[in-house]
Design a protein around this motif. Structure first.
Motif, PDB file in Angstrom:
ATOM      1  N   LEU A  74       0.816  -1.217   0.000  1.00  0.00           N
ATOM      2  CA  LEU A  74       0.000   0.000   0.000  1.00  0.00           C
ATOM      3  C   LEU A  74       0.842   1.256   0.000  1.00  0.00           C
ATOM      4  CD1 LEU A  74      -3.020   0.655  -0.077  1.00  0.00           C
ATOM      5  CD2 LEU A  74      -2.480  -1.755   0.221  1.00  0.00           C
ATOM      6  N   GLY A  75       1.929   1.242   0.767  1.00  0.00           N
ATOM      7  CA  GLY A  75       2.785   2.418   0.791  1.00  0.00           C
ATOM      8  C   GLY A  75       3.397   2.700  -0.560  1.00  0.00           C
ATOM      9  N   CYS A  76       3.895   1.654  -1.213  1.00  0.00           N
ATOM     10  CA  CYS A  76       4.518   1.843  -2.522  1.00  0.00           C
ATOM     11  C   CYS A  76       3.495   2.239  -3.581  1.00  0.00           C
ATOM     12  CB  CYS A  76       5.247   0.562  -2.942  1.00  0.00           C
ATOM     13  SG  CYS A  76       6.669   0.147  -1.892  1.00  0.00           S
ATOM     14  N   GLN A  77       2.324   1.630  -3.553  1.00  0.00           N
ATOM     15  CA  GLN A  77       1.279   1.997  -4.510  1.00  0.00           C
ATOM     16  C   GLN A  77       0.804   3.436  -4.283  1.00  0.00           C
ATOM     17  OE1 GLN A  77       0.065   0.498  -7.122  1.00  0.00           O
ATOM     18  NE2 GLN A  77       0.207  -1.731  -6.903  1.00  0.00           N
ATOM     19  N   THR A  78       0.699   3.852  -3.029  1.00  0.00           N
ATOM     20  CA  THR A  78       0.215   5.194  -2.734  1.00  0.00           C
ATOM     21  C   THR A  78       1.205   6.253  -3.189  1.00  0.00           C
ATOM     22  OG1 THR A  78      -1.055   4.369  -0.831  1.00  0.00           O
ATOM     23  CG2 THR A  78      -0.594   6.730  -0.907  1.00  0.00           C
ATOM     24  N   VAL A  79       2.493   6.049  -2.881  1.00  0.00           N
ATOM     25  CA  VAL A  79       3.477   7.051  -3.294  1.00  0.00           C
ATOM     26  C   VAL A  79       3.590   7.088  -4.814  1.00  0.00           C
ATOM     27  CG1 VAL A  79       5.577   5.610  -3.249  1.00  0.00           C
ATOM     28  CG2 VAL A  79       5.700   8.033  -2.639  1.00  0.00           C
ATOM     29  N   TYR A  80       3.444   5.954  -5.465  1.00  0.00           N
ATOM     30  CA  TYR A  80       3.472   5.901  -6.928  1.00  0.00           C
ATOM     31  C   TYR A  80       2.317   6.705  -7.513  1.00  0.00           C
ATOM     32  CZ  TYR A  80       2.352   3.889 -11.531  1.00  0.00           C
ATOM     33  OH  TYR A  80       2.015   3.710 -12.846  1.00  0.00           O
ATOM     34  N   HIS A  81       1.123   6.512  -6.991  1.00  0.00           N
ATOM     35  CA  HIS A  81      -0.036   7.215  -7.533  1.00  0.00           C
ATOM     36  C   HIS A  81      -0.039   8.697  -7.158  1.00  0.00           C
ATOM     37  CE1 HIS A  81      -1.622   3.115  -8.291  1.00  0.00           C
ATOM     38  NE2 HIS A  81      -2.275   3.724  -9.268  1.00  0.00           N
ATOM     39  N   LEU A  82       0.484   9.045  -5.977  1.00  0.00           N
ATOM     40  CA  LEU A  82       0.624  10.464  -5.639  1.00  0.00           C
ATOM     41  C   LEU A  82       1.534  11.160  -6.652  1.00  0.00           C
ATOM     42  CD1 LEU A  82       1.000  10.297  -1.747  1.00  0.00           C
ATOM     43  CD2 LEU A  82      -0.816  11.510  -2.977  1.00  0.00           C
ATOM     44  N   ALA A  83       2.665  10.519  -6.947  1.00  0.00           N
ATOM     45  CA  ALA A  83       3.602  11.102  -7.907  1.00  0.00           C
ATOM     46  C   ALA A  83       2.994  11.146  -9.303  1.00  0.00           C
ATOM     47  CB  ALA A  83       4.904  10.303  -7.921  1.00  0.00           C
ATOM     48  N   LYS A  84       2.270  10.123  -9.659  1.00  0.00           N
ATOM     49  CA  LYS A  84       1.653  10.076 -10.987  1.00  0.00           C
ATOM     50  C   LYS A  84       0.571  11.139 -11.134  1.00  0.00           C
ATOM     51  CE  LYS A  84       0.276   6.627 -14.389  1.00  0.00           C
ATOM     52  NZ  LYS A  84       0.011   5.185 -14.635  1.00  0.00           N
ATOM     53  N   MET A  85      -0.058  11.531 -10.026  1.00  0.00           N
ATOM     54  CA  MET A  85      -1.067  12.581 -10.065  1.00  0.00           C
ATOM     55  C   MET A  85      -0.467  13.975  -9.950  1.00  0.00           C
ATOM     56  SD  MET A  85      -4.161  10.903  -7.792  1.00  0.00           S
ATOM     57  CE  MET A  85      -4.850   9.303  -8.236  1.00  0.00           C
ATOM     58  N   GLY A  86       0.872  14.059  -9.938  1.00  0.00           N
ATOM     59  CA  GLY A  86       1.527  15.357  -9.982  1.00  0.00           C
ATOM     60  C   GLY A  86       2.063  15.873  -8.675  1.00  0.00           C
ATOM     61  N   MET A  87       1.930  15.135  -7.588  1.00  0.00           N
ATOM     62  CA  MET A  87       2.464  15.580  -6.298  1.00  0.00           C
ATOM     63  C   MET A  87       3.883  15.036  -6.148  1.00  0.00           C
ATOM     64  SD  MET A  87       0.798  15.289  -2.478  1.00  0.00           S
ATOM     65  CE  MET A  87      -0.331  16.669  -2.725  1.00  0.00           C
ATOM     66  N   THR A  88       4.867  15.877  -6.355  1.00  0.00           N
ATOM     67  CA  THR A  88       6.268  15.408  -6.393  1.00  0.00           C
ATOM     68  C   THR A  88       6.984  15.514  -5.056  1.00  0.00           C
ATOM     69  OG1 THR A  88       6.976  17.606  -7.129  1.00  0.00           O
ATOM     70  CG2 THR A  88       6.481  15.976  -8.832  1.00  0.00           C
ATOM     71  N   ASN A  89       6.571  16.451  -4.194  1.00  0.00           N
ATOM     72  CA  ASN A  89       7.242  16.620  -2.907  1.00  0.00           C
ATOM     73  C   ASN A  89       6.673  15.629  -1.896  1.00  0.00           C
ATOM     74  OD1 ASN A  89       8.868  17.614  -0.872  1.00  0.00           O
ATOM     75  ND2 ASN A  89       7.552  19.366  -0.432  1.00  0.00           N
ATOM     76  N   VAL A  90       6.886  14.351  -2.203  1.00  0.00           N
ATOM     77  CA  VAL A  90       6.331  13.255  -1.412  1.00  0.00           C
ATOM     78  C   VAL A  90       7.469  12.374  -0.918  1.00  0.00           C
ATOM     79  CG1 VAL A  90       4.807  11.246  -1.442  1.00  0.00           C
ATOM     80  CG2 VAL A  90       4.220  13.259  -2.783  1.00  0.00           C
ATOM     81  N   VAL A  91       7.379  11.927   0.337  1.00  0.00           N
ATOM     82  CA  VAL A  91       8.408  11.079   0.931  1.00  0.00           C
ATOM     83  C   VAL A  91       7.773   9.788   1.419  1.00  0.00           C
ATOM     84  CG1 VAL A  91      10.090  10.839   2.796  1.00  0.00           C
ATOM     85  CG2 VAL A  91       9.814  13.040   1.637  1.00  0.00           C
ATOM     86  N   LEU A  92       8.403   8.666   1.124  1.00  0.00           N
ATOM     87  CA  LEU A  92       8.020   7.385   1.701  1.00  0.00           C
ATOM     88  C   LEU A  92       9.099   6.974   2.695  1.00  0.00           C
ATOM     89  CD1 LEU A  92       6.535   4.252   0.027  1.00  0.00           C
ATOM     90  CD2 LEU A  92       8.488   4.011   1.548  1.00  0.00           C
ATOM     91  N   LEU A  93       8.689   6.682   3.930  1.00  0.00           N
ATOM     92  CA  LEU A  93       9.608   6.234   4.973  1.00  0.00           C
ATOM     93  C   LEU A  93       9.344   4.770   5.292  1.00  0.00           C
ATOM     94  CD1 LEU A  93       9.513   9.231   7.506  1.00  0.00           C
ATOM     95  CD2 LEU A  93      11.214   8.769   5.729  1.00  0.00           C
ATOM     96  N   GLU A  94      10.388   3.959   5.243  1.00  0.00           N
ATOM     97  CA  GLU A  94      10.302   2.553   5.621  1.00  0.00           C
ATOM     98  C   GLU A  94      11.319   2.296   6.724  1.00  0.00           C
ATOM     99  OE1 GLU A  94      10.226  -1.220   6.503  1.00  0.00           O
ATOM    100  OE2 GLU A  94       8.645  -0.310   5.259  1.00  0.00           O
ATOM    101  N   ARG A  95      10.885   1.684   7.812  1.00  0.00           N
ATOM    102  CA  ARG A  95      11.758   1.492   8.973  1.00  0.00           C
ATOM    103  C   ARG A  95      12.893   0.517   8.684  1.00  0.00           C
ATOM    104  NH1 ARG A  95      10.452  -3.275  11.747  1.00  0.00           N
ATOM    105  NH2 ARG A  95       8.563  -4.280  10.986  1.00  0.00           N
ATOM    106  N   ASP A  96      12.687  -0.413   7.759  1.00  0.00           N
ATOM    107  CA  ASP A  96      13.726  -1.377   7.408  1.00  0.00           C
ATOM    108  C   ASP A  96      13.950  -1.297   5.899  1.00  0.00           C
ATOM    109  OD1 ASP A  96      14.709  -4.380   6.818  1.00  0.00           O
ATOM    110  OD2 ASP A  96      15.134  -3.913   8.916  1.00  0.00           O
ATOM    111  N   ARG A  97      13.705  -2.379   5.201  1.00  0.00           N
ATOM    112  CA  ARG A  97      13.755  -2.382   3.747  1.00  0.00           C
ATOM    113  C   ARG A  97      12.338  -2.505   3.204  1.00  0.00           C
ATOM    114  NH1 ARG A  97      18.370  -0.589   1.780  1.00  0.00           N
ATOM    115  NH2 ARG A  97      18.027  -1.760  -0.145  1.00  0.00           N
ATOM    116  N   LEU A  98      12.122  -2.107   1.966  1.00  0.00           N
ATOM    117  CA  LEU A  98      10.815  -2.253   1.349  1.00  0.00           C
ATOM    118  C   LEU A  98      10.330  -3.690   1.480  1.00  0.00           C
ATOM    119  CD1 LEU A  98      11.236  -0.224  -1.980  1.00  0.00           C
ATOM    120  CD2 LEU A  98      10.227   0.565   0.177  1.00  0.00           C
TER     121      LEU A  98
END
Length: 888
Positions: A74-98
């Motif tokens: 969900l995190g990866c899909q959400t950040v992908y779609h946020l960026a695809k909709m034009g929101m570029t100043n977006v950060v995904l934080l993962e405590r370990d590895r994806l």
């Protein structure tokens, strides 16, 4: 070498000789201790060697428009779609590895057919993303494999369910086929078909690879400007109160720095509850062990479709030349002490729990009896009270969004839900009708109720593979349950058959004694059918009593709100589409039945399929007995269907905050009861039963339709409203809590000589659809009677609505009636000249006109040739004479 068959026999006989190293298990334990990782059925994962990275993989920015927390599906899909909709100043934080939490070990199955049109659309988008879009954007293969899917039916009811899924799927162009046992054997030669009734085959189903999908998603998002940072645990969420006292997200804290942001998206999976607590947000989910085993090589299994045998509660996922075997058991192990250090880790498999899946798998594919176990995979997954995800903005804190609680379906729903969540963040609401996933569907008293969450989540888990019948109700409530509220579905005719309420028994698991000879469970079981239910005649009698005599409906589950304060009038004008401030011009005050729109012109107050809406009263100098004292200003009373009351409460509060209106919304739902008395001859008028109870003239002249008064009933002040939701002459009484029983008893006593009866919501469903009261999109329903588009008063969504009106309707509500007595429940496909053109939104049997009535969206200028009559107006009393007391 350990074999599946021998594992079953060993557990059954309580003899536990050592198994091979890859499948050695411990004795049954509810410990949260995890073991070293075991093999999962993927060519690669995103793990790193211990100590390879001691800090964030990228520098933290000082600020971001959105911070997504959690690097799973969900995190990866959400950040992908946020960026695809034009929101570029977006950060995904993962405590370990994806994928380190739960995504890395998921089975990765994707089944396209579900008993929900919205879910079919969500799944379709996921499939498009992983099978087409990402590869076109990045040139990378995600690991998608299209090998098809088989749904197994061992009885007629199960096949009937699959046929309903197939009907809906045809509307969306999903190829599917109902196969005989012999045809199934042709598709899957290794399958035992001796006990099959039939199967549903979907050739375009398949499987996804977690590592390949998430890697490609984040690469595509990064190319569009998003920042993906791994090895960066979140330690806190800063929340501030604005000038109006509204709590809002301020920043995300980590051990390596703080990111200022107005928006956080919680995609932390089983850790979402802990993350929510950092911001003071309740996240109602539980963590459970969820497992599968991977077999050794099976000759002849290559290219076979994936299998779901719901009646055996088992799935078989193709894994190259082997199978992954898993399912949903009645006694899952809860993970109560969720560990923050659990990354790329697994639990020991408990064979006592898992044994039921192996038995079912061996029955379905007998060669598994002599097939070795290559590895066991038992990891944590998050589950919710209604087996639906938790999405949307949290009621407690503005800017804190949820994208969690996916009930082991995060991979298959991830693409569709990631897109909707991104749209939610950017535009304030999703593009589709996501009410069933919206966190606001649950009453605020439930999201922190641990007993309710645990019991309902267990029941949902245990019943995940059960047939989805139209009248399913959970065991942890009496009557019907709608997001925490209970309401009567229908009434037993004989007092001797009343049911004692018992505590939830966890189906006899966890050393809880199973309820025996429990009449309520027996009643529920009789309702499990796709035919007319056994109590159809009881419901029919309730409907006929309402149409020809008089019936009482308990509506107390409705939400009852007051909107008060200096800006209440401004707020009402902006919130509601109708003019709620008309001058009465007489002693009684008029009611106003109105819509409440969002910015896109969609109806917030009337989610599809709910007999709800919002009724607003003209400010009155007479106060209800339970109305609190307040400073001078306009006051409005709102009555909203209980199933959507919490959702609408939060929508109104959000609008008040965003617009800065100086007014208050107070909830008096628990302080007031509500009964509705409906019927043609005895419901009202000078000779009606209410005339004996109320101290006011109930004639048409003195108390016209769509008006209200504060009156006395049985010595108590109540608010009487003349209106109807079933198309009859009737009144609603809104009653202070302490007066509910005296007033109800007075009504029943006065009506005894006229044959008054109690009626439930199953009767309401039939009566209301017969009258044509389906609610969907404001313009599509032709609801101009409560839209103030003729004046200049601005309201939210007006510009969009007027634009839609100018462009012309592309869809509208159409009522179909069928002469045959056919049970329909909604979601059935509509065909024109053999081509699917839409599907039914809602359907029920009309007992008076003896037709099956359905409501649906259909494209304009489409002529229906299905064996049904189409109506643009209600076929029952189209001139609305009965609600005005005119019975010819």
């Amino acid at each position: 070498m350990a074999f599946l068959g021998s594992a079953v026999r060993r557990v059954a006989s309580a003899v536990r000789p050592p198994l091979s190293p890859l499948c050695r298990t411990s004795t049954r334990s509810y410990s949260s201790e995890h073991t070293k990782e075991k093999s999962v059925p993927y060519e690669k994962t995103l793990k790193q060697d211990a100590g390879a990275a001691s800090g964030p993989t990228k520098p933290l920015p000082r600020s971001a428009d959105v911070v997504v927390i959690g690097g799973g599906s969900l995190g990866c899909q959400t950040v992908y779609h946020l960026a695809k909709m034009g929101m570029t100043n977006v950060v995904l934080l993962e405590r370990d590895r994806l994928t380190a939490g739960t995504t890395w070990h998921t089975a990765g199955l994707l089944w396209q057919l579900r008993p929900s049109d919205v879910e079919v659309e969500l799944l379709g988008h996921t499939r498009n993303v992983v099978s087409r879009d990402l590869e076109e954007e990045t040139g990378l293969h995600t690991g998608w494999i299209q090998n098809g899917g088989l749904f197994i039916a061992s009885n007629k009811q199960r096949l009937d369910e699959y046929k309903r899924l197939m009907s809906l799927g045809k509307v969306y162009g999903i190829e599917s086929h109902v196969l005989s046992p012999a045809e199934t054997k042709d598709v899957y030669p290794l399958m035992n078909v001796d006990d099959l009734y039939g199967t549903l085959y979907v050739p375009t189903d398949g499987t996804m690879d977690p590592a390949g999908t998430c890697t490609t998603l984040t690469r595509a998002a990064s190319a569009r400007g998003a920042t993906v940072i791994e090895n960066c645990p979140v330690t806190g969420i800063q929340v501030r109160a604005d000038d109006l006292g509204v709590k809002r997200v301020k920043a995300v804290e980590t051990a390596h720095g703080t990111i200022e942001t107005p928006c956080v998206v919680n995609c932390a999976g089983v850790w979402a509850t802990k993350l929510g607590k950092m911001a003071g947000v309740n996240v109602p989910l539980v963590a459970m062990h969820h497992a599968y085993v991977v077999t050794e090589r099976i000759e002849g299994i290559q290219n076979m479709p994936n299998v779901r045998d719901h009646d055996a509660s088992v799935y078989l996922r193709l894994q190259g030349d082997a199978l992954s075997v898993g399912g949903y058991e009645p006694n899952p192990i809860f993970w109560d002490d969720v560990s923050d250090k659990f990354a790329f880790s697994l639990f020991d498999l408990d064979w006592d729990v898992f044994m039921t899946h192996i038995e079912g798998a061996i029955n379905r594919v007998p060669v598994l009896e002599q097939t070795g176990i290559k590895s066991t995979v038992c990891g944590p997954e998050s589950f919710t009270a209604d087996h639906k995800p938790l999405m949307g903005e949290a009621p407690e804190v503005r800017g804190f969004f949820l994208g969690c609680g996916f009930n082991s379906a995060g991979m298959m729903l991830g693409g569709g839900c990631g897109r909707e969540l991104a749209h939610w963040v950017i535009h304030g609401r999703p593009e589709r009708d996501m009410y069933g996933y919206d966190i606001r569907r649950f009453h605020n008293s439930l999201t922190g109720n641990q007993r309710w969450i645990r019991e309902r989540s267990h029941e949902s888990y245990a019943n995940n593979y059960s047939v989805v019948f139209p009248f399913d109700e959970p065991r942890v409530c009496v009557f019907q349950e709608r997001h925490g509220w209970e309401r009567p579905g229908w009434f037993q005719q004989r007092r001797t058959r009343s049911c004692e309420l018992k505590d939830y028994d966890y189906y006899g698991c966890y050393d809880v004694k199973k309820n025996e000879n429990y009449k309520y469970n027996e009643l529920l079981g009789k309702e499990y059918t796709f035919d007319f239910p056994p109590h159809h005649d009881v419901i029919k009698a309730e409907c006929l009593s309402c149409r020809h005599g008089v019936a009482v409906f308990d509506m107390s589950y409705f939400g009852k709100f007051y909107l008060t304060g200096p800006d209440a009038k401004k707020a009402a004008d902006w919130l509601f589409t109708a003019d709620v401030n008309k001058k009465p011009g007489r002693s009684d005050a008029p009611l106003c039945y109105t819509c409440m729109l969002n910015k896109r012109g969609g109806a917030e107050a009337d989610p599809d399929g709910e007999q709800t809406g919002a009724r607003f009263l003209q400010p009155s100098p007479v106060l209800l007995l339970c109305f609190p004292l307040f400073a001078p200003g306009d006051a409005y009373y709102l009555a909203i269907g209980g199933g959507v009351a919490e959702h609408n409460w939060n929508h109104i509060r959000t609008v008040l905050q965003d617009q800065g209106f100086r007014c208050q919304l107070t909830d008096h739902s628990e302080d007031m009861g509500m009964i509705s008395i409906q019927g043609p001859k005895r419901g009202g008028g000078r000779e009606g039963i209410l005339q004996e109870v109320l101290d006011t003239d109930l004639s048409n002249e003195a108390f016209p339709f769509s008006s209200h008064k504060v009156v006395k009933a049985a010595g108590h002040q109540v608010r009487a409203m003349r209106l109807s939701f079933v198309g009859e002459l009737g009144w609603e009484l809104h009653i202070p809590r302490d007066a509910c029983l005296p007033v109800y008893n007075a009504v029943m006593a006065a009506g005894a000589k006229h044959g008054i009866i109690n009626s439930g919501y199953r009767a309401i469903d039939s009566l209301s659809i017969e009258k044509g009261n389906a609610q969907v999109q404001a313009l599509a329903r032709g609801a101009g009677f409560h839209l103030q588009t003729e004046d200049s008063i601005p309201f939210q969504g007006r510009e969009t609505l007027e634009k839609q009106k100018e462009e012309g309707l592309k869809r509208r509500i159409v009522c179909f009636t069928i002469d045959e007595k056919v049970p329909m429940f909604g979601l059935e496909a509509i065909f024109r000249n053999g081509v699917p053109v839409g599907h039914l939104r809602r359907s029920d049997y009309g007992v008076v006109r003896t037709h099956t009535h359905t409501h649906t969206h259909t494209h304009t200028q489409t002529h229906v040739t299905y064996k049904a009559r189409a109506h643009l107006k209600s076929p029952f009393d189209p001139e609305n004479k009965r609600v005005k007391g005119i019975y010819a």
